[in-house]
Design an enzyme around this catalytic site. Sequence first.
Site, PDB file in Angstrom:
ATOM      1  N   ASP A  36      62.595  39.824  11.431  1.00  0.00           N
ATOM      2  CA  ASP A  36      61.233  39.292  11.412  1.00  0.00           C
ATOM      3  C   ASP A  36      61.161  37.794  11.664  1.00  0.00           C
ATOM      4  OD1 ASP A  36      60.109  41.722  11.054  1.00  0.00           O
ATOM      5  OD2 ASP A  36      59.776  41.540   8.904  1.00  0.00           O
ATOM      6  N   ASP A 290      25.101  27.068  46.459  1.00  0.00           N
ATOM      7  CA  ASP A 290      26.497  27.512  46.506  1.00  0.00           C
ATOM      8  C   ASP A 290      26.778  28.666  45.553  1.00  0.00           C
ATOM      9  OD1 ASP A 290      27.146  25.648  48.402  1.00  0.00           O
ATOM     10  OD2 ASP A 290      27.740  24.132  46.948  1.00  0.00           O
ATOM     11  N   GLY A 425      38.995  35.154  45.664  1.00  0.00           N
ATOM     12  CA  GLY A 425      38.858  36.548  46.083  1.00  0.00           C
ATOM     13  C   GLY A 425      38.155  36.652  47.417  1.00  0.00           C
ATOM     14  N   LEU A 426      37.149  35.808  47.627  1.00  0.00           N
ATOM     15  CA  LEU A 426      36.440  35.786  48.911  1.00  0.00           C
ATOM     16  C   LEU A 426      37.386  35.350  50.018  1.00  0.00           C
ATOM     17  CD1 LEU A 426      33.824  35.874  50.597  1.00  0.00           C
ATOM     18  CD2 LEU A 426      33.407  33.499  49.918  1.00  0.00           C
TER      19      LEU A 426
END
Length: 526
Positions: A36, A290, A425-426
Amino acid sequence: MELTLWTYEGPPHVGAMRVASSMKDIHYVLHAPQGDTYADLLFTMIERRGQRPPVTYTTFQARDLGGDTAELVKRNITEAVERFKPKTLLVGESCTAELIQDQPGALAKGMGFDIPIVNLELPAYSKKENWGASETFYQIIRTLLKDKANEIDKINPQRWKSLGRRPKVNILGPTLLGFRCRDDVIEIQRILSEQGIDTNVVAPLGSSPDDITRLTDADINICLYHEIAETSCEWLKRNCGMEYTTTIPIGIKNTINFINEVHEKLDLPLTNQKELEHKSKLPWYSKSVDSNYLTGKRVFVFGDGTHAIAAAKIAKDELGFEVVGLGTYSREMARQVRAAAKELNIEALITNSYLEVEDAMKKASPELVLGTQMERHSAKRLGIPCSVISTPMHVQDVPARYSPQMGWEGANVIFDDWVHPLMMGLEEHLIDMFKHDFEFVDGHQSHLGHTATKGLDNKVDEHAQSNINVQKKGNIIWTDSGRAELTKVPFFVRGKVKSNTEKYALSKGLPEINDETLYDAKAYFG
């Protein structure tokens, strides 16, 4: 008992370690086997502290179980007190040691030390880490303030006026291994100072037992993280009459609401909301041209209760996203998360299984995931952008730079962390669309790192194949023209488009899906 690869929270003694490690002049004796001691790594590797936690392990082994393990406990307690000379001693046991039933806290109290001893009885098999941190903090406050609470009068939040000083508050809840706690405290102290409010004590982070005894010098308490501080705030309210705030200042609107709540409790004049909004760039951007690309983006949110609820509100009210999933692994915050989900007309997901969360993500087909490091891995497998908003986290989510989540600067950080994955992503989609153009050069570097776009091509191809590989659903067949058209859809929404098109074809009794079916389904679902 359930076998799992990952877990959102550790056992409650890890929560106790977080509180002990956050404080000064305090020591924690943990009755535990050798295995532990791994918890030390959480602080040195992830939190990147230059010192190890103030914890002494009894580290009993299998051969010790045949003898008197209670003597081992007492020897370690004596050595810890003599060596570290703490002003307060915490004594508890790990999940394994709980089975032996040595009761180390009771043993410590019977050893005659002249320092406060906090006996931590943390049920390891029914509770988890955040509860353990909350209970430890509560027991420390209760032990150190119990006598004082019986002697003082109930605290009036407006007493600062008659005392001729500035109002003072306590900031309660931040700990080590919390999500951006260190920077949140700095940001909130800065905001309070601008409003003419002083900070009396920050606890547990950076406080000492002496500081805990000074908590009643403040006029009100700021409950910064409900998972950790709410139980303590309730005790202070019940026994000392100290009011506490409930608004979490994450996001512009909640920060303004937080400031107003503090002002109301202290009887200070309310501030001008329009002036406050200009302290962050997020409100301006969300109203700009935007940001139109981001409006209506589908977002899935999962994390601890405090950050998940706040993230859902920011996503919906401040960035114009559509929240399609909201959940938490924290059972103690389940009621609040369910209430927040109800306001969004969705059903809350309360689970500590990362596989259930991944399944929910697949069904929701989001365009952005806001979650823990586990959701980051799941989102990567599904090809969905992700931003980490909550613990559990990895070292990359504990930046050395100033990076809060709360207040005005926190809103700027959130704005960057959430918007950038969507914009990237774009970019990937544009690369995917034009990669077959004769002018496209394989050697150009990607924003994903120092790898050529060939690696990105392979990744995009994998996304495309994973989303269109199934040729049939029931008796429906995807034709070549249908599959070709589907590959033109951005990979981060392709799964949703595919699912909707198949539903449309089934409802119309169509035997196959071609490009025209895809157009018709798009018009049907909008």
